[in-house]
Design a protein around this motif. Structure first.
Motif, short mmCIF file in Angstrom:
data_model
loop_
_atom_site.label_atom_id
_atom_site.label_comp_id
_atom_site.label_asym_id
_atom_site.label_seq_id
_atom_site.Cartn_x
_atom_site.Cartn_y
_atom_site.Cartn_z
N PHE A 1 -7.74 4.37 -4.05
CA PHE A 1 -8.78 4.97 -3.21
C PHE A 1 -8.49 6.46 -3.07
N ILE A 2 -9.55 7.27 -3.16
CA ILE A 2 -9.44 8.71 -2.89
C ILE A 2 -10.47 9.06 -1.83
N ARG A 3 -10.00 9.65 -0.72
CA ARG A 3 -10.87 10.00 0.41
C ARG A 3 -11.73 8.81 0.84
N GLY A 4 -11.13 7.62 0.82
CA GLY A 4 -11.81 6.42 1.28
C GLY A 4 -12.67 5.72 0.25
N LYS A 5 -12.89 6.36 -0.90
CA LYS A 5 -13.74 5.75 -1.94
C LYS A 5 -12.87 5.04 -2.98
N LYS A 6 -13.25 3.80 -3.30
CA LYS A 6 -12.53 3.04 -4.32
C LYS A 6 -12.86 3.63 -5.70
N VAL A 7 -11.83 4.08 -6.40
CA VAL A 7 -12.05 4.76 -7.68
C VAL A 7 -11.46 4.00 -8.86
N GLY B 1 -2.48 4.90 -13.25
CA GLY B 1 -1.07 4.95 -12.90
C GLY B 1 -0.81 5.12 -11.41
N GLY B 2 -1.88 5.18 -10.58
CA GLY B 2 -1.69 5.30 -9.14
C GLY B 2 -1.62 6.73 -8.63
N PHE B 3 -1.94 7.70 -9.48
CA PHE B 3 -1.90 9.11 -9.07
C PHE B 3 -3.29 9.57 -8.64
N THR B 4 -3.37 10.10 -7.44
CA THR B 4 -4.64 10.62 -6.92
C THR B 4 -4.72 12.13 -7.03
N THR B 5 -3.58 12.79 -7.26
CA THR B 5 -3.53 14.24 -7.43
C THR B 5 -2.56 14.56 -8.56
N ILE C 1 0.85 -1.19 0.00
CA ILE C 1 0.00 0.00 0.00
C ILE C 1 0.89 1.24 0.00
N LEU C 2 0.67 2.11 -0.98
CA LEU C 2 1.38 3.38 -1.08
C LEU C 2 0.40 4.52 -0.82
N PRO C 3 0.88 5.65 -0.33
CA PRO C 3 0.00 6.83 -0.25
C PRO C 3 -0.35 7.28 -1.67
N GLY C 4 -1.48 7.97 -1.82
CA GLY C 4 -1.87 8.47 -3.14
C GLY C 4 -0.76 9.30 -3.75
N GLY D 1 2.70 22.57 -1.56
CA GLY D 1 1.75 23.02 -0.54
C GLY D 1 0.38 22.39 -0.63
N ILE D 2 0.32 21.07 -0.82
CA ILE D 2 -0.98 20.41 -0.96
C ILE D 2 -1.14 19.28 0.07
N ASN D 3 -0.57 19.48 1.23
CA ASN D 3 -0.57 18.43 2.26
C ASN D 3 -1.96 18.07 2.76
N ARG D 4 -2.87 19.01 2.84
CA ARG D 4 -4.16 18.70 3.45
C ARG D 4 -4.98 17.74 2.61
N PHE D 5 -4.59 17.52 1.36
CA PHE D 5 -5.31 16.58 0.52
C PHE D 5 -4.66 15.19 0.56
N ASN D 6 -3.66 15.01 1.40
CA ASN D 6 -2.97 13.74 1.46
C ASN D 6 -2.84 13.33 2.92
#
Length: 357
Positions: free
Chosen positions: A332-338, A38-42, A6-9, A282-287
């Motif tokens: 997964f993004i914000r807990g939802k499987k995408v 490709g595993g990118f959430t942002t 498991i990797l972070p987004g 500066g996008i820490n709050r989304f991760n």
């Protein structure tokens, strides 16, 4: 045997989704589908659209279009030719960074040297200036950053000489970071004959010696950025093929393959594709730290990259035929499987427009 990790987004700070204006190449929906695969959430989108994003009005229109199409989170960089500094204050809280092209690339969107210093003076010192700067223009940019104390990010470095300049600037305490693309890590000028126009990019592919220097000094490189720059096959096969290659779907598999070959570590991938991009832009709050946005991969799964399996609208990759080890299973993004097993599960518009902290 399955070897799940498991990797972070992941965060890609440098993509060109071509929307609006050139949606025959890519659009916000197909590009963000490619990101999920490709595993990118942002992802952070560049401003050199057919009509460059250099006014608040154009930025607002682009954001409006994106909101209805994106399936992952997207942020935007603003553009400048040096004649729109009065727009900076209005767009400051809507964009992640400012992109300046000091060297020729797609769109001919090159800022005159005489106007660069004014941009450095006016742009917020808290926010990043991203630079396409090769050779002598890199030295010029570093000297301006030294004088004005701007926070700068040098995109897609490709040569030993450029990285040496950046290392020196880091050692001198400048607020400077840099990125490298997968195509410069995994392809060289020896691949150009095989690829033909599909290997035409900016910066161009360089020597094995340059590539070896990048790998040897990976600790000085801050991010891996795909520089996802799709064009149709017809455009690439024309008499004047444009610069750029797609990369969102192949970045992580290539890096995971390098892990299996012990050329880098999983911690390197997290640093280069999550931790540093979040910090620099500066996008820490989304991760979040609870893995609500995460990527599940199978480190053991081997397969061949094939054009027919890509989500990008351009339907080709310079890495077609590459055998890789490490496959994205679920996102997964914000807990939802995408994303799961090669299928996009998120509906158009699920993604959020992100702004800097």
């Amino acid at each position: 045997m399955t070897q799940k990790l498991i990797l972070p987004g992941l965060i890609d700070p440098h993509v060109h989704l071509r929307d609006p204006g050139q949606t025959q190449k890519e659009d916000f929906y197909t590009g963000t589908c490619a990101a999920l695969a490709g595993g990118f959430t942002t992802i952070l989108d560049m401003p050199n659209n057919l009509t460059p994003i250099t006014t608040a009005e154009r930025l607002d229109e682009k954001i409006k279009i994106a909101k209805g199409k994106i399936v992952c989170d997207v942020g935007f960089h603003f553009g400048s030719m040096g004649d729109n500094v009065d727009e900076f204050k209005e767009v400051g809280q809507k964009v992640i960074g400012l992109k300046l092209y000091l060297s020729l690339t797609t769109g001919g969107f090159v800022i005159p040297k005489g106007k660069v210093e004014k941009v450095f003076r006016v742009w917020s010192k808290r926010k990043v200036i991203l630079l396409h700067a090769e050779d002598d223009t890199l030295d010029f940019a570093i000297n301006l950053a030294k004088e004005h104390r701007n926070k700068i990010h040098i995109c897609h470095i490709s040569t030993a000489s450029d990285l040496k300049q950046i290392i020196k600037a880091k050692e001198e305490g400048l607020r400077i970071t840099c990125g490298v693309t997968p195509h410069h890590l995994f392809l060289t000028d020896q691949d150009v004959k095989r690829l033909g126009p599909f290997g035409k990019m900016k910066p161009k592919l360089t020597s094995k010696k340059d590539q070896a220097f990048l790998w040897k000094n990976l600790k000085f490189i801050d991010v891996v950025e795909s520089d996802h720059a799709p064009h149709t096959k017809e455009e690439k096969e024309s008499n004047n093929p444009p610069f750029g290659v797609p990369g969102l779907e192949t970045t992580l598999p290539l890096l995971l393959t390098a892990v299996s070959e012990k050329r880098l570590t999983i911690d390197d991938i997290i640093r280069l594709c999550h931790t540093n991009p979040a910090k620099i832009f500066g996008i820490n709050r989304f991760n979040d730290l609870n893995h609500q946005s995460r990527v599940e991969v199978d480190l053991s799964q081997e397969y061949t990259i094939e054009n027919k399996n890509l989500f990008t609208k351009c339907e080709w990759s310079p890495f077609e035929g590459f055998k890789v080890k490490g496959k994205v299973l679920r996102v997964f993004i914000r807990g939802k499987k995408v994303f799961e097993n090669g299928k996009i599960l998120a509906k158009a518009g699920f993604g959020q427009i992100i702004k800097p902290d």
